[in-house]
Every structure is written in C-alpha cells, then in structure tokens.
Motif scaffolding. Structure first.
Motif, PDB file in Angstrom:
ATOM      1  N   ASP A 108       0.817  -1.341   0.059  1.00  0.00           N
ATOM      2  CA  ASP A 108      -0.274  -0.150   0.057  1.00  0.00           C
ATOM      3  C   ASP A 108       0.990   1.435   0.032  1.00  0.00           C
ATOM      4  OD1 ASP A 108      -2.755  -1.296   0.076  1.00  0.00           O
ATOM      5  OD2 ASP A 108      -2.066  -2.006   2.083  1.00  0.00           O
ATOM      6  N   LYS A 109       2.128   1.063   0.602  1.00  0.00           N
ATOM      7  CA  LYS A 109       2.861   2.266   0.790  1.00  0.00           C
ATOM      8  C   LYS A 109       3.222   2.873  -0.528  1.00  0.00           C
ATOM      9  CE  LYS A 109       3.810   1.903   5.631  1.00  0.00           C
ATOM     10  NZ  LYS A 109       2.826   2.743   6.173  1.00  0.00           N
ATOM     11  N   PRO A 110       4.031   1.773  -1.162  1.00  0.00           N
ATOM     12  CA  PRO A 110       4.703   2.399  -2.607  1.00  0.00           C
ATOM     13  C   PRO A 110       3.285   2.565  -3.711  1.00  0.00           C
ATOM     14  CG  PRO A 110       4.834  -0.089  -2.178  1.00  0.00           C
ATOM     15  CD  PRO A 110       4.447   0.502  -1.122  1.00  0.00           C
ATOM     16  N   ALA A 111       2.332   1.939  -3.478  1.00  0.00           N
ATOM     17  CA  ALA A 111       1.215   2.095  -4.336  1.00  0.00           C
ATOM     18  C   ALA A 111       0.621   3.803  -4.098  1.00  0.00           C
ATOM     19  CB  ALA A 111       0.180   1.085  -4.127  1.00  0.00           C
ATOM     20  N   GLU A 112       0.516   3.876  -2.995  1.00  0.00           N
ATOM     21  CA  GLU A 112       0.356   5.380  -2.611  1.00  0.00           C
ATOM     22  C   GLU A 112       1.095   6.354  -3.267  1.00  0.00           C
ATOM     23  OE1 GLU A 112      -1.333   8.242   1.420  1.00  0.00           O
ATOM     24  OE2 GLU A 112      -0.932   5.801   1.459  1.00  0.00           O
ATOM     25  N   TRP A 113       2.197   6.158  -2.723  1.00  0.00           N
ATOM     26  CA  TRP A 113       3.296   7.160  -3.117  1.00  0.00           C
ATOM     27  C   TRP A 113       3.488   7.167  -4.801  1.00  0.00           C
ATOM     28  CZ3 TRP A 113       7.785   4.663  -5.279  1.00  0.00           C
ATOM     29  CH2 TRP A 113       9.014   5.723  -5.744  1.00  0.00           C
ATOM     30  N   PHE A 114       3.276   6.099  -5.363  1.00  0.00           N
ATOM     31  CA  PHE A 114       3.611   6.132  -6.792  1.00  0.00           C
ATOM     32  C   PHE A 114       2.110   7.001  -7.415  1.00  0.00           C
ATOM     33  CE2 PHE A 114       3.703   4.870 -10.917  1.00  0.00           C
ATOM     34  CZ  PHE A 114       5.186   4.704 -11.283  1.00  0.00           C
ATOM     35  N   ALA A 115       1.246   6.424  -7.004  1.00  0.00           N
ATOM     36  CA  ALA A 115       0.076   6.968  -7.675  1.00  0.00           C
ATOM     37  C   ALA A 115       0.080   8.496  -7.352  1.00  0.00           C
ATOM     38  CB  ALA A 115      -1.227   6.389  -6.919  1.00  0.00           C
ATOM     39  N   LYS A 116       0.519   9.089  -6.455  1.00  0.00           N
ATOM     40  CA  LYS A 116       0.456  10.509  -6.003  1.00  0.00           C
ATOM     41  C   LYS A 116       1.546  11.253  -7.086  1.00  0.00           C
ATOM     42  CE  LYS A 116       1.411  13.948  -2.547  1.00  0.00           C
ATOM     43  NZ  LYS A 116       1.941  14.308  -1.146  1.00  0.00           N
TER      44      LYS A 116
ATOM     45  N   GLY B 113      -1.649   0.218 -20.315  1.00  0.00           N
ATOM     46  CA  GLY B 113      -0.250  -0.170 -19.985  1.00  0.00           C
ATOM     47  C   GLY B 113      -0.657  -0.520 -18.442  1.00  0.00           C
ATOM     48  N   TYR B 114       0.320  -1.328 -18.003  1.00  0.00           N
ATOM     49  CA  TYR B 114       0.276  -1.773 -16.498  1.00  0.00           C
ATOM     50  C   TYR B 114       1.622  -1.424 -15.657  1.00  0.00           C
ATOM     51  CZ  TYR B 114      -3.108  -3.981 -19.268  1.00  0.00           C
ATOM     52  OH  TYR B 114      -4.027  -4.513 -19.941  1.00  0.00           O
ATOM     53  N   ILE B 115       1.531  -0.979 -14.386  1.00  0.00           N
ATOM     54  CA  ILE B 115       2.518  -1.041 -13.469  1.00  0.00           C
ATOM     55  C   ILE B 115       2.175  -1.777 -12.441  1.00  0.00           C
ATOM     56  CG2 ILE B 115       4.075   0.658 -12.004  1.00  0.00           C
ATOM     57  CD1 ILE B 115       3.358   2.842 -14.175  1.00  0.00           C
ATOM     58  N   PHE B 116       3.041  -2.849 -11.973  1.00  0.00           N
ATOM     59  CA  PHE B 116       2.773  -3.689 -11.132  1.00  0.00           C
ATOM     60  C   PHE B 116       3.766  -3.455  -9.716  1.00  0.00           C
ATOM     61  CE2 PHE B 116       2.063  -5.687 -14.898  1.00  0.00           C
ATOM     62  CZ  PHE B 116       0.726  -6.211 -14.927  1.00  0.00           C
ATOM     63  N   THR B 117       3.223  -3.408  -8.728  1.00  0.00           N
ATOM     64  CA  THR B 117       3.884  -3.586  -7.381  1.00  0.00           C
ATOM     65  C   THR B 117       4.460  -5.156  -7.308  1.00  0.00           C
ATOM     66  OG1 THR B 117       2.308  -4.032  -5.749  1.00  0.00           O
ATOM     67  CG2 THR B 117       2.682  -1.778  -6.264  1.00  0.00           C
ATOM     68  N   ALA B 118       5.627  -5.275  -7.030  1.00  0.00           N
ATOM     69  CA  ALA B 118       6.348  -6.717  -7.028  1.00  0.00           C
ATOM     70  C   ALA B 118       6.893  -6.860  -5.690  1.00  0.00           C
ATOM     71  CB  ALA B 118       7.186  -6.932  -8.225  1.00  0.00           C
TER      72      ALA B 118
ATOM     73  N   LYS C 212      -2.233  -8.062 -24.364  1.00  0.00           N
ATOM     74  CA  LYS C 212      -1.300  -8.193 -25.519  1.00  0.00           C
ATOM     75  C   LYS C 212      -1.108  -6.700 -26.194  1.00  0.00           C
ATOM     76  CE  LYS C 212      -1.509 -10.056 -30.288  1.00  0.00           C
ATOM     77  NZ  LYS C 212      -2.494 -11.173 -31.209  1.00  0.00           N
ATOM     78  N   HIS C 213       0.162  -6.507 -26.460  1.00  0.00           N
ATOM     79  CA  HIS C 213       0.696  -5.530 -27.074  1.00  0.00           C
ATOM     80  C   HIS C 213       0.532  -4.343 -26.100  1.00  0.00           C
ATOM     81  CE1 HIS C 213       0.162  -7.615 -31.209  1.00  0.00           C
ATOM     82  NE2 HIS C 213       1.061  -7.970 -30.568  1.00  0.00           N
ATOM     83  N   LYS C 214       0.638  -4.359 -24.947  1.00  0.00           N
ATOM     84  CA  LYS C 214       0.802  -3.135 -23.965  1.00  0.00           C
ATOM     85  C   LYS C 214       1.920  -3.069 -23.172  1.00  0.00           C
ATOM     86  CE  LYS C 214      -4.450  -3.522 -24.026  1.00  0.00           C
ATOM     87  NZ  LYS C 214      -5.686  -3.714 -23.101  1.00  0.00           N
ATOM     88  N   ALA C 215       2.243  -2.036 -22.665  1.00  0.00           N
ATOM     89  CA  ALA C 215       3.490  -1.538 -22.063  1.00  0.00           C
ATOM     90  C   ALA C 215       3.275  -2.082 -20.445  1.00  0.00           C
ATOM     91  CB  ALA C 215       3.732  -0.085 -21.827  1.00  0.00           C
ATOM     92  N   ALA C 216       4.466  -2.674 -20.105  1.00  0.00           N
ATOM     93  CA  ALA C 216       4.352  -3.068 -18.498  1.00  0.00           C
ATOM     94  C   ALA C 216       5.562  -2.536 -17.773  1.00  0.00           C
ATOM     95  CB  ALA C 216       4.396  -4.658 -18.537  1.00  0.00           C
ATOM     96  N   GLY C 217       5.344  -2.107 -16.661  1.00  0.00           N
ATOM     97  CA  GLY C 217       6.843  -1.776 -15.647  1.00  0.00           C
ATOM     98  C   GLY C 217       6.306  -2.337 -14.213  1.00  0.00           C
ATOM     99  N   PHE C 218       7.351  -2.101 -13.379  1.00  0.00           N
ATOM    100  CA  PHE C 218       7.336  -2.570 -12.078  1.00  0.00           C
ATOM    101  C   PHE C 218       7.868  -1.715 -10.993  1.00  0.00           C
ATOM    102  CE2 PHE C 218       7.806  -5.639 -15.680  1.00  0.00           C
ATOM    103  CZ  PHE C 218       6.778  -6.702 -15.432  1.00  0.00           C
ATOM    104  N   VAL C 219       7.205  -1.872  -9.869  1.00  0.00           N
ATOM    105  CA  VAL C 219       7.841  -1.108  -8.677  1.00  0.00           C
ATOM    106  C   VAL C 219       8.213  -2.318  -7.647  1.00  0.00           C
ATOM    107  CG1 VAL C 219       7.103   0.125  -6.612  1.00  0.00           C
ATOM    108  CG2 VAL C 219       6.295   0.923  -9.240  1.00  0.00           C
ATOM    109  N   GLY C 220       9.251  -2.688  -7.595  1.00  0.00           N
ATOM    110  CA  GLY C 220       9.787  -3.770  -6.729  1.00  0.00           C
ATOM    111  C   GLY C 220      10.410  -3.421  -5.262  1.00  0.00           C
TER     112      GLY C 220
ATOM    113  N   GLY D  72      12.783   0.570 -13.964  1.00  0.00           N
ATOM    114  CA  GLY D  72      11.918   0.122 -12.897  1.00  0.00           C
ATOM    115  C   GLY D  72      12.192   0.855 -11.529  1.00  0.00           C
ATOM    116  N   VAL D  73      11.344   0.808 -10.528  1.00  0.00           N
ATOM    117  CA  VAL D  73      11.510   1.367  -9.193  1.00  0.00           C
ATOM    118  C   VAL D  73      11.945   0.261  -8.223  1.00  0.00           C
ATOM    119  CG1 VAL D  73      10.836   2.391  -7.230  1.00  0.00           C
ATOM    120  CG2 VAL D  73      10.036   3.084  -9.530  1.00  0.00           C
ATOM    121  N   HIS D  74      13.071   0.203  -7.547  1.00  0.00           N
ATOM    122  CA  HIS D  74      13.355  -0.954  -6.783  1.00  0.00           C
ATOM    123  C   HIS D  74      13.784  -0.444  -5.378  1.00  0.00           C
ATOM    124  CE1 HIS D  74      13.874  -3.655 -10.147  1.00  0.00           C
ATOM    125  NE2 HIS D  74      14.256  -2.742 -10.703  1.00  0.00           N
ATOM    126  N   ILE D  75      12.799  -0.688  -4.362  1.00  0.00           N
ATOM    127  CA  ILE D  75      12.925  -0.371  -3.083  1.00  0.00           C
ATOM    128  C   ILE D  75      13.749  -1.292  -2.069  1.00  0.00           C
ATOM    129  CG2 ILE D  75      11.411   0.605  -1.106  1.00  0.00           C
ATOM    130  CD1 ILE D  75       9.118   1.174  -2.941  1.00  0.00           C
TER     131      ILE D  75
END
Length: 201
Positions: free
Chosen positions: A20-28, A79-84, A107-115, A143-146
C-alpha cells in the motif's frame, strides 16, 4: 488520440502488506502528470481461485466469474505498472495467478514494475518481465527498486518514500517510459484494428 490509461496493480493481498505504501506514493507522483491517466487496481478486489480452468483464456473462456470480471478490467488499460514484492527470490503467487487469468487483454501493452525487498525486488521483477513477454506485453527498461534498507525506515515510521530522492527520480523515469510506450503501442493497436476493419469491409 486520448491519453493512455495505465493501471497500477497492487500485487500483494496479505493483511499486513507493504504494497500500500509504494502504491500510494507512486500514484501521487503519477497524478502530477498530464500525459497519462492512472488508476490503482487492488488484487484484493479480485479474489480469483488458483488457476483451475480447462485452459488459458486465450483459447477457452474462463468459468470463474471473478476471473471474467478481472479480464474485463484488465482490458480497459493501455499499460500496467505492478507492485512486486519478492518472496523467496520470486514474485507473489497471487500476482502470477492474476497474470495467468488473462491473455489477450495484456497483448501489445506496456508493462513496468515497482519492486521491493532485499535487493529491491529485482529477482521478482526479472521473473515478471519474462512472464510479461510471454503474455505479449512490452516490459520497459526502467523500474523502481525499493531496497530493504529504505523499506525498514518506512516501516518503522522514521521516513516516507517521498523523502528518498533516488526513488522519486526512478518513479518519474519509469513513468516516462510507460507513457511513451503506452502511447506508441496504443497508436499501433488502433492502426492495426483499422486495417483489419478495412479488410473485412
């Protein structure tokens, strides 16, 4: 062309999750941009059973009502960004399960990650990149790596994620990548759809 619509998928459902913490921070941070629209999607709202279908939804319609609802939601985005989170050098089972319950929608959409985790969730993210490629997504480079040292300070309340400038910079770089690729792929999908439509006419 309308702005790309990006989903920030919270990839953990544990009661005491850190996600929840990275999701809230990243969304802001994402809310300050004018080139994308971002929506937070929580896997808690899609309690899918572990995959138990006759086959992939690419070939066989899913019987699970929750899975059908998930697929419709996934289809809304460009596109999608996933917390991981990283568990035992891999991603959470619930996130992998969610990926498996859709196919054509990715299919044919961008993906990124907040690990996040011991090495910033890097090992989980690398596995997820492979899954994304197989699902015909286009995972972006940055990507983001915490790392654990930063997580620990956030968990004990001594710091907030927005106080780590290197993380703020990484988040904006990831958003730059996602915005560019989501726009490019959205344009390509629309061109392909128009071409198919003209052939069918």
């Amino acid at each position: 062309m309308s702005k790309p619509k990006i989903a920030l998928v919270i990839g953990s459902t544990r009661a005491n999750r850190f996600a929840d913490k990275p999701a809230e921070w990243f969304a802001k941070i994402a809310s300050q941009r004018s080139d994308i629209d971002l929506e937070v999607i929580d896997l808690r709202d899609f309690p899918m059973p572990f995959f138990d279908e006759a086959g992939s939804s690419a070939y066989v319609p899913s019987k699970s009502e929750v899975a059908q609802r998930w697929q419709k939601k996934v289809a809304e985005f460009d596109g999608y960004i996933f917390t991981a989170a990283e568990y035992n050098r891999g991603p959470t089972a619930v996130l992998k399960n969610a990926l498996d319950y859709a196919y054509t929608e990715w299919k044919h959409k961008a993906a990124g990650f907040v690990g996040y985790g011991g090495v910033g969730g890097a090992r989980a993210v690398e596995q997820l990149r492979l899954h994304a490629v197989e699902l015909q997504m286009a995972p972006v480079r940055n990507g983001v790596h915490i790392v654990w040292a930063d997580m620990a300070q956030v968990m004990d309340g001594s710091k907030k994620l927005e106080e780590f400038e290197h993380l703020n910079q990484a988040a904006n770089t990831l958003l730059d990548d996602i915005a560019w690729w989501a726009k490019a792929l959205k344009s390509a999908r629309e061109a392909s759809a128009a071409e198919q439509s003209s052939k069918a006419a």
